[in-house]
Enzyme design. Structure first.
Site, mmCIF file in Angstrom:
data_model
loop_
_atom_site.group_PDB
_atom_site.id
_atom_site.type_symbol
_atom_site.label_atom_id
_atom_site.label_comp_id
_atom_site.label_asym_id
_atom_site.label_seq_id
_atom_site.Cartn_x
_atom_site.Cartn_y
_atom_site.Cartn_z
ATOM 1 N N GLY A 43 0.806 -1.222 0.000
ATOM 2 C CA GLY A 43 0.000 0.000 0.000
ATOM 3 C C GLY A 43 0.836 1.267 0.000
ATOM 4 N N ASP A 102 -3.308 -5.547 11.852
ATOM 5 C CA ASP A 102 -2.760 -4.787 12.971
ATOM 6 C C ASP A 102 -1.351 -4.294 12.645
ATOM 7 O OD1 ASP A 102 -5.079 -5.338 14.333
ATOM 8 O OD2 ASP A 102 -4.301 -7.162 15.228
ATOM 9 N N ASP A 147 -8.129 -0.558 5.217
ATOM 10 C CA ASP A 147 -8.626 -1.722 5.961
ATOM 11 C C ASP A 147 -7.432 -2.630 6.230
ATOM 12 O OD1 ASP A 147 -9.919 -3.856 7.031
ATOM 13 O OD2 ASP A 147 -11.019 -4.403 5.220
ATOM 14 N N SER A 148 -6.608 -2.217 7.169
ATOM 15 C CA SER A 148 -5.351 -2.925 7.402
ATOM 16 C C SER A 148 -5.516 -4.032 8.430
ATOM 17 C CB SER A 148 -4.317 -1.931 7.921
ATOM 18 O OG SER A 148 -4.795 -1.356 9.113
HETATM 19 N N1 AG3 Z 1 -9.220 -5.945 9.151
HETATM 20 C C1 AG3 Z 1 -8.493 -6.151 10.357
HETATM 21 C C2 AG3 Z 1 -9.075 -5.514 11.562
HETATM 22 C C3 AG3 Z 1 -8.188 -5.681 12.742
HETATM 23 C C4 AG3 Z 1 -8.348 -6.999 13.390
HETATM 24 N N2 AG3 Z 1 -7.469 -7.081 14.497
HETATM 25 C C5 AG3 Z 1 -7.562 -8.004 15.427
HETATM 26 N N3 AG3 Z 1 -8.473 -8.907 15.382
HETATM 27 N N4 AG3 Z 1 -6.677 -7.986 16.397
HETATM 28 C C6 AG3 Z 1 -9.973 -7.054 8.806
HETATM 29 C C7 AG3 Z 1 -10.306 -7.143 7.380
HETATM 30 C C8 AG3 Z 1 -11.762 -7.077 7.163
HETATM 31 N N5 AG3 Z 1 -12.041 -6.675 5.849
#
Ligand code: AG3
Length: 284
Positions: free
Chosen positions: A138, A158, A155-156
């Site tokens: 990205g 962590d 939409d990353s």
């Molecule tokens: N995006 C990640 C959100 C963060 C999740 N973090 C965690 N569970 N510790 C998810 C992608 C969805 N399109």
């Protein structure tokens, strides 16, 4: 014999879902990708041991990432989505007929392949003719753009592993540059609750506040993310997320949602006191 998926939220707190079937397990060049099937949450996608989405509650996350900025920006045509190879954000964006171009930048081709195969509920719009998929980092991608996008959705994962770049000042600065003069950036902003998540949240917030003219945070309840309390960042050059909300216009579009609505839009920016304090601390 019982099979359970467990995610550690801290060293002493964990969350488990009983698994019916382990559908896929792959190691890509970047990360480990698993898909499971469960009774309660349907299928779910896990990356490096962390929950990315479940079929039961992904609507909350994806609706909140997309409809909040879309109800504020008066004329979004070109949208950039970073990460999100599962297609959930793209699915919600594709519901707006006036969006002309959706560029999806996903570093890991395998995520898209796995989601197309096992998670059609989120991947269903990836073949929409307005969608262009770029398999690239990205940060590298965004450096090539200036004054181009109306909206950027980050939409990353962590800030550990391949998603780390997407939490830096350098990245946000490049997003700012890639946006038009009235552009908006929305990002997944981690959770305020457990200490390590809260630190990641503050780090992201500090870098965004230093970059954008306006930077506010909103929240949603996501049962399968750590603590269930999740934040999103709304950063912009011009529009205010509640004052510039055009509720009548959004409601006239007739987009059927299950979580988002224009009343909730306003309420989502009202944060608990301890969260406001964490944000203020990060801004100092
Ligand atoms: N995006 C990640 C959100 C963060 C999740 N973090 C965690 N569970 N510790 C998810 C992608 C969805 N399109």
């Amino acid at each position: 014999m019982e099979l359970w998926f467990t995610e550690y939220y801290t060293d002493s707190v964990r969350f488990s879902i009983k698994v019916k079937r382990h559908l896929a397990s792959l190691q890509s060049q970047f990360q480990r990708i698993d898909v499971f099937e469960s009774e309660e949450f349907g299928r779910f996608l896990v990356i490096d041991g962390l929950m990315m989405l479940t079929e039961k509650d992904e609507f909350i996350y994806h609706e909140m990432m997309v409809h909040v900025p879309m109800a504020v920006h008066p004329n979004p045509r070109k949208v950039l989505v970073i990460g999100a190879g599962d297609g959930g954000v793209v699915r919600e964006l594709a519901r707006y007929s006036y969006v002309q171009q959706i560029d999806l930048v996903e570093i890991d081709r395998m995520v898209i392949e796995v989601c197309k195969k096992y998670l059609p509920q989120t991947a269903c719009s990836l073949d929409d003719e307005r969608v262009n998929i770029h398999y690239q980092d990205g940060l590298k991608y965004i450096k090539g753009y200036e004054d181009y996008y109306d909206l950027i959705i980050v939409d990353s994962t962590d800030p550990i592993g391949p998603g780390e770049n997407l939490f830096t000042k350098e990245f946000y600065g490049n997003c700012y540059k890639a946006l038009k003069a009235d552009g908006i950036m929305v990002n997944q902003h981690e959770s305020p609750f457990y200490r390590n998540d809260a630190l990641a949240m503050q780090k992201a917030h500090r870098a965004i506040v230093q970059t954008f003219d306006l930077s506010l945070v909103y929240q949603a309840h996501i049962p399968t993310y750590a603590s269930g309390h999740w934040l999103f960042g709304f950063a912009s050059k011009k529009y205010h997320p509640t004052r510039d909300l055009d509720a009548a216009k959004w409601n006239s579009l007739g987009i059927k949602t299950r979580y988002y609505n224009t009343n909730l839009h306003i309420g989502a920016f009202a944060l608990p006191t301890y969260v406001e304090e964490l944000l203020k601390e990060a801004e100092e």
